[in-house]
Write an enzyme that holds these catalytic residues in place. Structure first.
Site, PDB file in Angstrom:
ATOM      1  N   SER A 121      -1.485  19.329  -2.746  1.00  0.00           N
ATOM      2  CA  SER A 121      -1.972  18.916  -1.432  1.00  0.00           C
ATOM      3  C   SER A 121      -1.568  19.906  -0.352  1.00  0.00           C
ATOM      4  O   SER A 121      -2.113  19.865   0.737  1.00  0.00           O
ATOM      5  CB  SER A 121      -1.477  17.510  -1.083  1.00  0.00           C
ATOM      6  OG  SER A 121      -0.117  17.390  -1.348  1.00  0.00           O
ATOM      7  N   HIS A 142      -8.384  17.810  -5.344  1.00  0.00           N
ATOM      8  CA  HIS A 142      -7.352  17.077  -4.613  1.00  0.00           C
ATOM      9  C   HIS A 142      -7.710  15.603  -4.463  1.00  0.00           C
ATOM     10  O   HIS A 142      -8.609  15.246  -3.695  1.00  0.00           O
ATOM     11  CB  HIS A 142      -7.141  17.725  -3.236  1.00  0.00           C
ATOM     12  CG  HIS A 142      -6.041  17.112  -2.444  1.00  0.00           C
ATOM     13  ND1 HIS A 142      -6.092  16.946  -1.079  1.00  0.00           N
ATOM     14  CD2 HIS A 142      -4.840  16.607  -2.825  1.00  0.00           C
ATOM     15  CE1 HIS A 142      -4.980  16.365  -0.659  1.00  0.00           C
ATOM     16  NE2 HIS A 142      -4.204  16.149  -1.698  1.00  0.00           N
ATOM     17  N   GLU A 154     -11.317  16.130  -2.914  1.00  0.00           N
ATOM     18  CA  GLU A 154     -11.681  17.421  -2.336  1.00  0.00           C
ATOM     19  C   GLU A 154     -11.784  18.454  -3.460  1.00  0.00           C
ATOM     20  O   GLU A 154     -10.833  18.611  -4.236  1.00  0.00           O
ATOM     21  CB  GLU A 154     -10.613  17.857  -1.327  1.00  0.00           C
ATOM     22  CG  GLU A 154     -10.538  16.938  -0.118  1.00  0.00           C
ATOM     23  CD  GLU A 154      -9.408  17.266   0.854  1.00  0.00           C
ATOM     24  OE1 GLU A 154      -9.566  17.017   2.047  1.00  0.00           O
ATOM     25  OE2 GLU A 154      -8.356  17.767   0.402  1.00  0.00           O
ATOM     26  N   ASN A 192      -6.068  16.305   5.152  1.00  0.00           N
ATOM     27  CA  ASN A 192      -4.753  16.486   5.762  1.00  0.00           C
ATOM     28  C   ASN A 192      -4.807  17.355   7.012  1.00  0.00           C
ATOM     29  O   ASN A 192      -3.898  17.334   7.832  1.00  0.00           O
ATOM     30  CB  ASN A 192      -3.754  17.055   4.749  1.00  0.00           C
ATOM     31  CG  ASN A 192      -3.298  15.987   3.778  1.00  0.00           C
ATOM     32  OD1 ASN A 192      -3.399  14.794   4.066  1.00  0.00           O
ATOM     33  ND2 ASN A 192      -2.819  16.399   2.623  1.00  0.00           N
TER      34      ASN A 192
HETATM   35  P1  NAI Z   1       5.418  12.692  -9.255  1.00  0.00           P
HETATM   36  O1  NAI Z   1       6.750  13.193  -8.936  1.00  0.00           O
HETATM   37  O2  NAI Z   1       5.120  11.226  -9.206  1.00  0.00           O
HETATM   38  O3  NAI Z   1       5.034  13.182 -10.739  1.00  0.00           O
HETATM   39  C1  NAI Z   1       5.142  14.504 -11.171  1.00  0.00           C
HETATM   40  C2  NAI Z   1       5.296  14.501 -12.686  1.00  0.00           C
HETATM   41  O4  NAI Z   1       5.198  15.843 -13.133  1.00  0.00           O
HETATM   42  C3  NAI Z   1       6.641  13.962 -13.162  1.00  0.00           C
HETATM   43  O5  NAI Z   1       6.426  12.962 -14.137  1.00  0.00           O
HETATM   44  C4  NAI Z   1       7.326  15.193 -13.778  1.00  0.00           C
HETATM   45  O6  NAI Z   1       8.120  14.868 -14.905  1.00  0.00           O
HETATM   46  C5  NAI Z   1       6.145  16.040 -14.176  1.00  0.00           C
HETATM   47  N1  NAI Z   1       6.420  17.477 -14.258  1.00  0.00           N
HETATM   48  C6  NAI Z   1       7.159  18.226 -13.429  1.00  0.00           C
HETATM   49  N2  NAI Z   1       7.125  19.510 -13.826  1.00  0.00           N
HETATM   50  C7  NAI Z   1       6.366  19.563 -14.941  1.00  0.00           C
HETATM   51  C8  NAI Z   1       5.951  20.617 -15.801  1.00  0.00           C
HETATM   52  N3  NAI Z   1       6.312  21.865 -15.603  1.00  0.00           N
HETATM   53  N4  NAI Z   1       5.140  20.303 -16.829  1.00  0.00           N
HETATM   54  C9  NAI Z   1       4.739  19.041 -17.039  1.00  0.00           C
HETATM   55  N5  NAI Z   1       5.114  17.998 -16.271  1.00  0.00           N
HETATM   56  C10 NAI Z   1       5.911  18.265 -15.217  1.00  0.00           C
HETATM   57  O7  NAI Z   1       4.392  13.500  -8.326  1.00  0.00           O
HETATM   58  P2  NAI Z   1       2.977  13.056  -7.767  1.00  0.00           P
HETATM   59  O8  NAI Z   1       3.157  12.281  -6.521  1.00  0.00           O
HETATM   60  O9  NAI Z   1       2.166  12.483  -8.872  1.00  0.00           O
HETATM   61  O10 NAI Z   1       2.361  14.470  -7.336  1.00  0.00           O
HETATM   62  C11 NAI Z   1       1.875  15.402  -8.254  1.00  0.00           C
HETATM   63  C12 NAI Z   1       1.078  16.457  -7.527  1.00  0.00           C
HETATM   64  O11 NAI Z   1       0.027  15.835  -6.800  1.00  0.00           O
HETATM   65  C13 NAI Z   1       1.859  17.279  -6.512  1.00  0.00           C
HETATM   66  O12 NAI Z   1       1.337  18.575  -6.513  1.00  0.00           O
HETATM   67  C14 NAI Z   1       1.562  16.579  -5.214  1.00  0.00           C
HETATM   68  O13 NAI Z   1       1.692  17.424  -4.108  1.00  0.00           O
HETATM   69  C15 NAI Z   1       0.121  16.188  -5.426  1.00  0.00           C
HETATM   70  N6  NAI Z   1      -0.364  15.066  -4.622  1.00  0.00           N
HETATM   71  C16 NAI Z   1       0.416  13.952  -4.430  1.00  0.00           C
HETATM   72  C17 NAI Z   1      -0.072  12.908  -3.676  1.00  0.00           C
HETATM   73  C18 NAI Z   1       0.748  11.668  -3.468  1.00  0.00           C
HETATM   74  O14 NAI Z   1       0.421  10.888  -2.568  1.00  0.00           O
HETATM   75  N7  NAI Z   1       1.771  11.420  -4.256  1.00  0.00           N
HETATM   76  C19 NAI Z   1      -1.426  12.940  -3.060  1.00  0.00           C
HETATM   77  C20 NAI Z   1      -2.170  14.118  -3.408  1.00  0.00           C
HETATM   78  C21 NAI Z   1      -1.631  15.140  -4.127  1.00  0.00           C
END
Ligand code: NAI
Length: 507
Positions: A121, A142, A154, A192
């Site tokens: 994001s 996104h 997006e 955003n």
């Molecule tokens: P989260 O922290 O809930 O989940 C991330 C997951 O990725 C974790 O389970 C972790 O173990 C895993 N992980 C970390 N490094 C890894 C790797 N090298 N290989 C495989 N798995 C790995 O994060 P979330 O909130 O789901 O966000 C994920 C992405 O989405 C980020 O880039 C975030 O910026 C983006 N995003 C998040 C939003 C939100 O509201 N939470 C909205 C839109 C985008």
């Protein structure tokens, strides 16, 4: 119906990855979910399967569909298992180096025709792509949280992304029941970026002592129709998420004044007062419920003074009629009598300046926000100036509350709360169009679906008059001497002809 991508890998089984995996399987794709933490995959599968069970119980999907979805969503033990995926979606931790390393590894595993995407994001899609051998096959995709409910995605083209990849992603978004919008790779993409004005301008108003959090929330909910006021929204998203986004977009745009964050949120974040999830934000929460102080009561006024309406008031005839309907004794002379309450209705200018320019006695002058027509709002907003007498303020408050409509009284500022926030929203949206980050149509779609605004920002400008919005901005620029209120050239050019009803090919 054949789905655009038949085998989809999702890497990262957190909040986002799990939601994306769910809707991809619902669309009919075979989905492999991988995470470095196997427990995260197990938890995600259990949650998504539970969702399908609940949907089945509620009669939203039949047993066959629930069963078919479950058969399509599978855990992957390692990245090599994604070898024959035609799309891999990365939704891991928000770090450039980690995302680059992961995607480069995936690129070495999948077929050259496979499309890879990131759900970032805040990072640049182009910067992530710099680590890849096939940047043309890579894009931003996104989604918003919670993915199954937030029906917009997006599709972000990096500098080298092939058009065909974006078209496939848009088609796949539709397969999943989502609406795709196309965005250029710029800080904050569309949603955003477009959302910058709401919180930052509201914070700016608080920082100037014009009004308090709860009053500003009430004004924006009741006058414009936002579902949540800016402070309620910041409490919900939590400042540990939203303040860094404000800073990041500001910095990525090389300190563009329109996006300047506020020290208020920096300080609250430092203190851990981040929002609802910790029980304390702009509001305090007891059992998850915001504690809101009651509104000040309508003052009792024994004798109502006669009222004079400025000849330069915005929507003057409407204001005049309103005062008549409220039973005011209206003076019709060129200037107010010595007893009269003077009502002014400026756009962008402060009440003090207007009183001086119109040669009115400031102690008997009160302003009202007439940007939005009175019939369309559930609240009237009045502003005093530093010289306004308490009896005149109370008389104006009581008068405008006579028909039972809510009234808020704020302190003097260039532009009222709604004028300031709406003008900044329309201006930033116009600048997004100016920069050709997306089409005006996609901007409206992205903002209504992604931010839940009652109408798109360009439609908002058209509804309350682009020339009025421009007037607010020009006058605020004069009052504040601050470039954050400088109107976008796109808005200046279209001020006279309307913002949203234009031919796309001429944009
Ligand atoms: P989260 O922290 O809930 O989940 C991330 C997951 O990725 C974790 O389970 C972790 O173990 C895993 N992980 C970390 N490094 C890894 C790797 N090298 N290989 C495989 N798995 C790995 O994060 P979330 O909130 O789901 O966000 C994920 C992405 O989405 C980020 O880039 C975030 O910026 C983006 N995003 C998040 C939003 C939100 O509201 N939470 C909205 C839109 C985008």
């Amino acid at each position: 119906m054949t789905v655009t991508f038949s085998k989809v890998g999702v890497v990262g089984a957190g909040a986002m990855g799990r939601g994306i995996a769910q809707i991809a399987a619902q669309a009919g794709s075979e989905v492999l979910l991988f995470d470095t933490q196997p427990a995260a995959v197990a938890k995600a599968l259990a949650e998504v399967f539970g969702q399908w069970d609940r949907l089945h119980e509620k009669g939203r999907i039949d047993a066959d569909a629930a069963q078919r979805n479950k058969a399509l969503l599978k855990p992957a033990d390692n990245l090599a298992a994604l070898a024959d995926c035609d799309l891999v979606i990365e939704a891991i931790v928000e770090r450039l180096d980690v995302k680059q390393a992961l995607l480069a590894e995936i690129e070495g595993i999948v077929a050259p025709s496979a499309v890879l995407v990131t759900n970032t994001s805040s990072l640049s899609v182009t910067a992530i792509a710099a680590a890849l051998k096939r940047p043309q096959q890579f894009a931003g995709f996104h989604f918003f949280n919670p993915v199954p409910l937030m029906k917009v995605v997006e599709v972000i083209a990096g500098l080298k992304t092939a058009k065909a990849a974006c078209q496939q992603l848009a088609a796949f978004a539709r397969d999943m029941g989502h609406t795709p919008v196309q965005a250029q790779d710029t800080p904050g993409f569309i949603v955003n970026h477009a959302g910058r004005a709401y919180g930052t301008e509201a914070l700016r108003i608080v920082s100037e002592g014009i009004s308090d959090f709860a009053t500003i929330d009430r004004i924006l909910r009741d006058q414009v129709g936002f579902k949540l006021g800016p402070f309620e929204l910041m409490d919900l998203t939590a400042l540990d998420v939203s303040h860094p986004v404000m800073e990041s977009i500001y910095r990525q745009y090389y300190d563009e004044p329109r996006y300047r964050p506020s020290v208020i949120t920096a300080q609250r974040l430092a203190a851990g007062v981040v929002g609802r999830k910790v029980g304390e934000g702009f509001y305090s929460y007891i059992d998850g419920k915001a504690q809101v102080a009651p509104e000040p009561p309508t003052p009792q006024v024994a004798e109502m003074p006669p009222v004079w309406v400025s000849t330069r008031a915005a929507r003057r005839s409407e204001l005049y009629q309103l005062l008549k309907d409220l039973g005011a004794k209206i003076e019709t002379g060129q200037s107010p009598s010595p007893q009269a309450l003077s009502i002014v209705a400026p756009l962008g200018f402060d009440i003090t300046t207007v009183a001086v320019v119109e040669r009115l006695d400031p102690s008997r002058t009160v302003g009202i926000d007439m940007l939005i027509d009175d019939a369309a709002t559930k609240r009237r907003v009045l502003a005093t100036n530093p010289a306004t007498r308490a009896d005149m303020r109370d008389a104006a408050h009581a008068l405008f509350a006579r028909d039972g409509k809510a009234v808020s009284v704020i302190r003097d500022s260039g532009g009222f709360v709604t004028q300031r926030v709406v003008a900044c929203i329309v201006n930033i949206a116009s600048d997004i169009c100016q920069q050709q980050i997306c089409s005006p149509k996609d901007l409206e779609t992205a903002v209504t679906l992604g931010l839940g605004y009652p109408i798109g920002p360009l439609a908002m400008g058209d509804r309350w008059g682009p020339t009025n919005i421009l007037e607010v901005l020009f006058n605020m620029q004069t009052v504040y001497g601050d470039p954050r209120y400088r109107p976008s050239p796109w808005l200046r050019r279209r001020g006279a002809i309307g913002l949203s009803l234009l031919h796309e090919e001429n944009q």
